[in-house]
Design a protein around this motif. Sequence first.
Motif, mmCIF file in Angstrom:
data_model
loop_
_atom_site.group_PDB
_atom_site.id
_atom_site.type_symbol
_atom_site.label_atom_id
_atom_site.label_comp_id
_atom_site.label_asym_id
_atom_site.label_seq_id
_atom_site.Cartn_x
_atom_site.Cartn_y
_atom_site.Cartn_z
ATOM 1 N N ILE A 37 -25.700 45.591 10.730
ATOM 2 C CA ILE A 37 -27.097 45.696 10.318
ATOM 3 C C ILE A 37 -27.746 46.726 11.236
ATOM 4 N N THR A 38 -28.568 47.615 10.689
ATOM 5 C CA THR A 38 -29.158 48.697 11.480
ATOM 6 C C THR A 38 -30.662 48.498 11.624
ATOM 7 N N LEU A 39 -31.114 48.452 12.867
ATOM 8 C CA LEU A 39 -32.527 48.295 13.180
ATOM 9 C C LEU A 39 -33.135 49.647 13.539
ATOM 10 N N GLY A 40 -34.226 49.996 12.918
ATOM 11 C CA GLY A 40 -34.960 51.200 13.286
ATOM 12 C C GLY A 40 -35.942 50.855 14.391
ATOM 13 N N TYR A 41 -35.971 51.650 15.459
ATOM 14 C CA TYR A 41 -36.871 51.372 16.581
ATOM 15 C C TYR A 41 -37.682 52.611 16.936
ATOM 16 N N ARG A 42 -38.830 52.383 17.579
ATOM 17 C CA ARG A 42 -39.681 53.465 18.070
ATOM 18 C C ARG A 42 -39.440 53.628 19.566
ATOM 19 N N GLU A 82 -22.332 43.181 13.777
ATOM 20 C CA GLU A 82 -22.698 44.277 14.685
ATOM 21 C C GLU A 82 -24.148 44.697 14.437
ATOM 22 N N VAL A 83 -24.897 44.907 15.501
ATOM 23 C CA VAL A 83 -26.279 45.371 15.398
ATOM 24 C C VAL A 83 -26.341 46.821 15.877
ATOM 25 N N LYS A 84 -26.671 47.724 14.961
ATOM 26 C CA LYS A 84 -26.804 49.140 15.309
ATOM 27 C C LYS A 84 -28.287 49.476 15.484
ATOM 28 N N LEU A 85 -28.575 50.415 16.368
ATOM 29 C CA LEU A 85 -29.951 50.814 16.652
ATOM 30 C C LEU A 85 -30.139 52.286 16.303
#
Length: 301
Positions: A37-42, A82-85
């Motif tokens: 899963i991909t999290l978008g971050y600032r 898996e956590v992708k950033l």
Amino acid sequence: MPLKRLLPLLVAGLAAMPASAEELTGTLKKIKETGAITLGYRDSSVPFSYLDGNQKPVGYAMDICYKIVEAVKAKLAMPNLEVKLNPVTSATRIPLMANGTIDLECGSTTNNAERQKQVAFTNTHFLTANRFVAKKASNVNKFEDLKGKTVVSTSGTTNIKQINEYNAAHKFGMTILPAKDHAEAFLMVETGRAVAFVMDDVLLASLAAGSKEPDAYMISKDAISKPEPYGIMLRKDDAPFKKVADEATAAFYRSPEGPATYDKWFTKPIPPRNINLNLPMDAAMKKAFAQPSDSPDPAMY
């Protein structure tokens, strides 16, 4: 065993099996098939999503996203998911959500009716209003004081749209400059390239608190917007994934852990510089947590 007795057992066994990848749709199917899963971050939206001293994305919105991730792990029976950033900006966050690059956007994104035509949001996690920050020495205290002056706002935000509309409607003759991100916009005020930075009040508070001279800045009391909801952004028309996110966030906000997490980021010193925003929950925020909603309508809060 006779076939008549065997068939009901087979049917019962199939019913008890977890949903297969073929039965999943949208984001859940994508996550199941890719194992990630991909999290978008600032990188500078303090305290929602920003880089700490180790260049690791942290923040209030990141904590909420990780709660959704835990719910996804349980839903898909994938404890080792898996956590992708993936970094995003105000300008790239919606395109990267729409094209499948990110699955959750963990930041300070306003949930409004216009954006809901392109993306979806889970339950509101913060309420803000559009104000400005300026140096006290510049002697500007309200929007009327910005007539004929140069102001800045962040490209791709509702804030820059609102200040442009406000400027035109009131014939203030302001020069409005776009900045690529919040950090660049604040720097323009810090260095005198702009008199004021128009943005959500909480982001202005965080930038001022983290500056070299926190006491040199003021935030306007008047605003050019009603309270606006922030939400974690999701892909549009993906009801199964949204259901997981909505249930996870609603349970989190209603539990003691929700307000405790809010306090951790808004009323206590936060990394990496131990700044304190001193923004305790107001009545509207308490209501938003007690009655979780994904409504873009300010009147709902």
